[in-house]
Design a protein around this motif. Structure first.
Motif, PDB file in Angstrom:
ATOM      1  N   GLY A  22      24.935  12.022   4.888  1.00  0.00           N
ATOM      2  CA  GLY A  22      25.706  10.840   4.538  1.00  0.00           C
ATOM      3  C   GLY A  22      26.667  11.105   3.393  1.00  0.00           C
ATOM      4  N   PHE A  23      26.253  11.920   2.432  1.00  0.00           N
ATOM      5  CA  PHE A  23      27.132  12.273   1.313  1.00  0.00           C
ATOM      6  C   PHE A  23      28.368  13.017   1.811  1.00  0.00           C
ATOM      7  CE2 PHE A  23      22.948  12.650  -1.187  1.00  0.00           C
ATOM      8  CZ  PHE A  23      22.930  11.291  -1.434  1.00  0.00           C
ATOM      9  N   GLU A  24      28.157  13.930   2.762  1.00  0.00           N
ATOM     10  CA  GLU A  24      29.284  14.686   3.314  1.00  0.00           C
ATOM     11  C   GLU A  24      30.238  13.768   4.070  1.00  0.00           C
ATOM     12  OE1 GLU A  24      27.064  19.008   3.934  1.00  0.00           O
ATOM     13  OE2 GLU A  24      27.005  17.499   5.512  1.00  0.00           O
ATOM     14  N   LEU A  25      29.683  12.828   4.819  1.00  0.00           N
ATOM     15  CA  LEU A  25      30.534  11.872   5.528  1.00  0.00           C
ATOM     16  C   LEU A  25      31.374  11.052   4.556  1.00  0.00           C
ATOM     17  CD1 LEU A  25      28.611  10.244   8.539  1.00  0.00           C
ATOM     18  CD2 LEU A  25      30.866  11.329   8.573  1.00  0.00           C
ATOM     19  N   LEU A  60      30.877  16.761  -1.585  1.00  0.00           N
ATOM     20  CA  LEU A  60      31.891  17.803  -1.753  1.00  0.00           C
ATOM     21  C   LEU A  60      31.236  19.168  -1.937  1.00  0.00           C
ATOM     22  CD1 LEU A  60      34.817  18.754  -2.305  1.00  0.00           C
ATOM     23  CD2 LEU A  60      34.483  18.105  -4.690  1.00  0.00           C
ATOM     24  N   SER A  61      30.254  19.233  -2.823  1.00  0.00           N
ATOM     25  CA  SER A  61      29.571  20.500  -3.082  1.00  0.00           C
ATOM     26  C   SER A  61      28.913  21.040  -1.819  1.00  0.00           C
ATOM     27  CB  SER A  61      28.519  20.320  -4.179  1.00  0.00           C
ATOM     28  OG  SER A  61      29.105  19.889  -5.382  1.00  0.00           O
ATOM     29  N   SER A  62      28.283  20.137  -1.084  1.00  0.00           N
ATOM     30  CA  SER A  62      27.591  20.552   0.134  1.00  0.00           C
ATOM     31  C   SER A  62      28.560  21.074   1.182  1.00  0.00           C
ATOM     32  CB  SER A  62      26.790  19.375   0.700  1.00  0.00           C
ATOM     33  OG  SER A  62      26.066  19.755   1.846  1.00  0.00           O
ATOM     34  N   LEU A  63      29.691  20.401   1.359  1.00  0.00           N
ATOM     35  CA  LEU A  63      30.690  20.853   2.331  1.00  0.00           C
ATOM     36  C   LEU A  63      31.209  22.244   1.965  1.00  0.00           C
ATOM     37  CD1 LEU A  63      32.711  17.539   2.838  1.00  0.00           C
ATOM     38  CD2 LEU A  63      31.343  18.701   4.581  1.00  0.00           C
ATOM     39  N   ILE A  64      31.423  22.479   0.679  1.00  0.00           N
ATOM     40  CA  ILE A  64      31.936  23.780   0.238  1.00  0.00           C
ATOM     41  C   ILE A  64      30.891  24.873   0.460  1.00  0.00           C
ATOM     42  CG2 ILE A  64      32.714  25.102  -1.753  1.00  0.00           C
ATOM     43  CD1 ILE A  64      33.889  22.474  -2.850  1.00  0.00           C
ATOM     44  N   VAL A  65      29.654  24.607   0.071  1.00  0.00           N
ATOM     45  CA  VAL A  65      28.597  25.600   0.215  1.00  0.00           C
ATOM     46  C   VAL A  65      28.377  25.947   1.687  1.00  0.00           C
ATOM     47  CG1 VAL A  65      26.113  25.954  -0.034  1.00  0.00           C
ATOM     48  CG2 VAL A  65      27.430  25.048  -1.939  1.00  0.00           C
ATOM     49  N   ARG A  66      28.500  24.958   2.546  1.00  0.00           N
ATOM     50  CA  ARG A  66      28.283  25.180   3.984  1.00  0.00           C
ATOM     51  C   ARG A  66      29.550  25.689   4.676  1.00  0.00           C
ATOM     52  NH1 ARG A  66      26.209  19.936   6.516  1.00  0.00           N
ATOM     53  NH2 ARG A  66      25.743  21.328   8.266  1.00  0.00           N
ATOM     54  N   LYS A  67      30.574  25.956   3.879  1.00  0.00           N
ATOM     55  CA  LYS A  67      31.848  26.497   4.378  1.00  0.00           C
ATOM     56  C   LYS A  67      32.500  25.560   5.409  1.00  0.00           C
ATOM     57  CE  LYS A  67      30.355  31.262   3.592  1.00  0.00           C
ATOM     58  NZ  LYS A  67      30.920  31.239   2.227  1.00  0.00           N
ATOM     59  N   MET A  68      32.313  24.264   5.194  1.00  0.00           N
ATOM     60  CA  MET A  68      32.954  23.261   6.033  1.00  0.00           C
ATOM     61  C   MET A  68      34.229  22.732   5.392  1.00  0.00           C
ATOM     62  SD  MET A  68      29.800  20.992   7.524  1.00  0.00           S
ATOM     63  CE  MET A  68      28.790  21.573   8.882  1.00  0.00           C
ATOM     64  N   ALA A  69      34.477  23.134   4.144  1.00  0.00           N
ATOM     65  CA  ALA A  69      35.669  22.686   3.432  1.00  0.00           C
ATOM     66  C   ALA A  69      35.950  23.652   2.291  1.00  0.00           C
ATOM     67  CB  ALA A  69      35.482  21.268   2.890  1.00  0.00           C
ATOM     68  N   VAL A  70      37.203  23.633   1.839  1.00  0.00           N
ATOM     69  CA  VAL A  70      37.598  24.414   0.669  1.00  0.00           C
ATOM     70  C   VAL A  70      38.342  23.486  -0.285  1.00  0.00           C
ATOM     71  CG1 VAL A  70      37.745  26.597   1.930  1.00  0.00           C
ATOM     72  CG2 VAL A  70      39.765  25.125   1.778  1.00  0.00           C
ATOM     73  N   GLN A  80      37.453  22.362   7.073  1.00  0.00           N
ATOM     74  CA  GLN A  80      37.696  23.583   7.824  1.00  0.00           C
ATOM     75  C   GLN A  80      37.033  23.505   9.198  1.00  0.00           C
ATOM     76  OE1 GLN A  80      39.542  26.454   6.228  1.00  0.00           O
ATOM     77  NE2 GLN A  80      40.052  24.551   5.195  1.00  0.00           N
ATOM     78  N   GLY A  81      37.586  24.258  10.162  1.00  0.00           N
ATOM     79  CA  GLY A  81      36.984  24.354  11.486  1.00  0.00           C
ATOM     80  C   GLY A  81      36.876  23.012  12.180  1.00  0.00           C
ATOM     81  N   PRO A  82      35.799  22.788  12.924  1.00  0.00           N
ATOM     82  CA  PRO A  82      35.631  21.525  13.663  1.00  0.00           C
ATOM     83  C   PRO A  82      35.622  20.297  12.762  1.00  0.00           C
ATOM     84  CG  PRO A  82      34.071  23.180  14.432  1.00  0.00           C
ATOM     85  CD  PRO A  82      34.707  23.739  13.198  1.00  0.00           C
ATOM     86  N   VAL A  83      35.196  20.473  11.516  1.00  0.00           N
ATOM     87  CA  VAL A  83      35.146  19.332  10.603  1.00  0.00           C
ATOM     88  C   VAL A  83      36.552  18.818  10.289  1.00  0.00           C
ATOM     89  CG1 VAL A  83      34.378  18.551   8.322  1.00  0.00           C
ATOM     90  CG2 VAL A  83      32.968  20.113   9.637  1.00  0.00           C
ATOM     91  N   LEU A  84      37.548  19.692  10.359  1.00  0.00           N
ATOM     92  CA  LEU A  84      38.929  19.270  10.134  1.00  0.00           C
ATOM     93  C   LEU A  84      39.343  18.246  11.184  1.00  0.00           C
ATOM     94  CD1 LEU A  84      41.668  19.546   8.695  1.00  0.00           C
ATOM     95  CD2 LEU A  84      42.163  21.491  10.199  1.00  0.00           C
ATOM     96  N   ALA A  85      39.025  18.528  12.461  1.00  0.00           N
ATOM     97  CA  ALA A  85      39.354  17.585  13.529  1.00  0.00           C
ATOM     98  C   ALA A  85      38.564  16.294  13.396  1.00  0.00           C
ATOM     99  CB  ALA A  85      39.089  18.235  14.891  1.00  0.00           C
ATOM    100  N   LEU A  86      37.278  16.399  13.039  1.00  0.00           N
ATOM    101  CA  LEU A  86      36.455  15.200  12.875  1.00  0.00           C
ATOM    102  C   LEU A  86      36.983  14.318  11.756  1.00  0.00           C
ATOM    103  CD1 LEU A  86      33.942  13.505  13.485  1.00  0.00           C
ATOM    104  CD2 LEU A  86      32.662  15.005  11.927  1.00  0.00           C
TER     105      LEU A  86
END
Length: 220
Positions: A22-25, A60-70, A80-86
């Motif tokens: 939920g935090f990432e969303l 934010l921290s979680s997305l960065i650590v999981r390489k879903m965002a920069v 980044q990746g599929p999360v960019l489209a979502l």
């Protein structure tokens, strides 16, 4: 975020599933500052949080650590990746439909969202996890919602069963949300009601429809 095929095998579905907290969303939704992002957040029943909130920081921290965002030197978050489209779908949404199925202690609910960038189904799971899946390009959200309710019915082990679709009104629309709800009793008799969410009429008997397409038809 649109899957081109009309059917999805289990292994392919697993590949396409994005799991978020939920935090990432909340962090992804903070990228949009207009009514569309706010409507998506409200439809997901996520809280409104101010800029600089620790909740956004955790996401934010979680997305960065999981390489879903920069994050660039200016502090701008870029998925980044599929999360960019979502993120694009969530923040630029123009259509929202909620689908639900309830049987006994089991309660399934999902939000379907469409934007110019594609469409997605977002579903809450246990432990504060959310799953997002792409919706086929040519599918109407209301038909996908009907299929979702059908799937929850097929998984049900007890009756009665209640299934519903809610068409969420556009931001600033003069009319409110509309819904269609079906109930299948222990005697396997079907009833349906449809109309404005605040003034749903008394359910009336209806012929059984295993496809649950009657819900979409009631809201056409």
């Amino acid at each position: 975020m649109t899957e081109q095929g009309t059917t999805t095998a289990p292994d392919r579905r697993a590949e396409q599933t994005i799991e978020l907290t939920g935090f990432e969303l909340l962090s992804l939704l903070s990228l949009g500052d207009d009514a569309s992002a706010a409507k998506t957040r409200e439809s997901l029943r996520l809280p409104e949080v101010p800029e600089g909130s620790p909740l956004l920081g955790a996401g934010l921290s979680s997305l960065i650590v999981r390489k879903m965002a920069v994050v660039d030197d200016a502090g701008t978050l870029t998925p980044q990746g599929p999360v960019l489209a979502l993120a694009a779908v969530l923040n630029r949404a123009t259509e929202w439909i909620e689908a639900a199925g309830i049987s006994g202690e089991t309660n399934h609910v999902a939000l379907l969202v469409r934007s110019p960038d594609g469409a997605a189904l977002i579903e809450p799971k246990e432990y504060g996890i959310w799953q997002a899946l792409p919706v086929p390009a040519g599918d109407r959200l209301i038909d996908v919602a009907s299929r979702y309710v059908r799937a929850t019915f097929q998984d049900a082990t007890t009756l009665p069963f209640a299934g519903s679709i809610k068409v969420i009104a556009q931001p600033g629309a003069p009319t409110g949300d509309r819904a269609a709800a079906v109930r299948i009793g222990e005697d396997k008799a079907w009833e349906i009601s449809s109309g404005p969410v605040e003034r749903l009429p008394k359910p009336v008997p209806v012929a059984a429809d295993p496809t649950f397409g009657l819900l979409a038809k009631a809201l056409a």
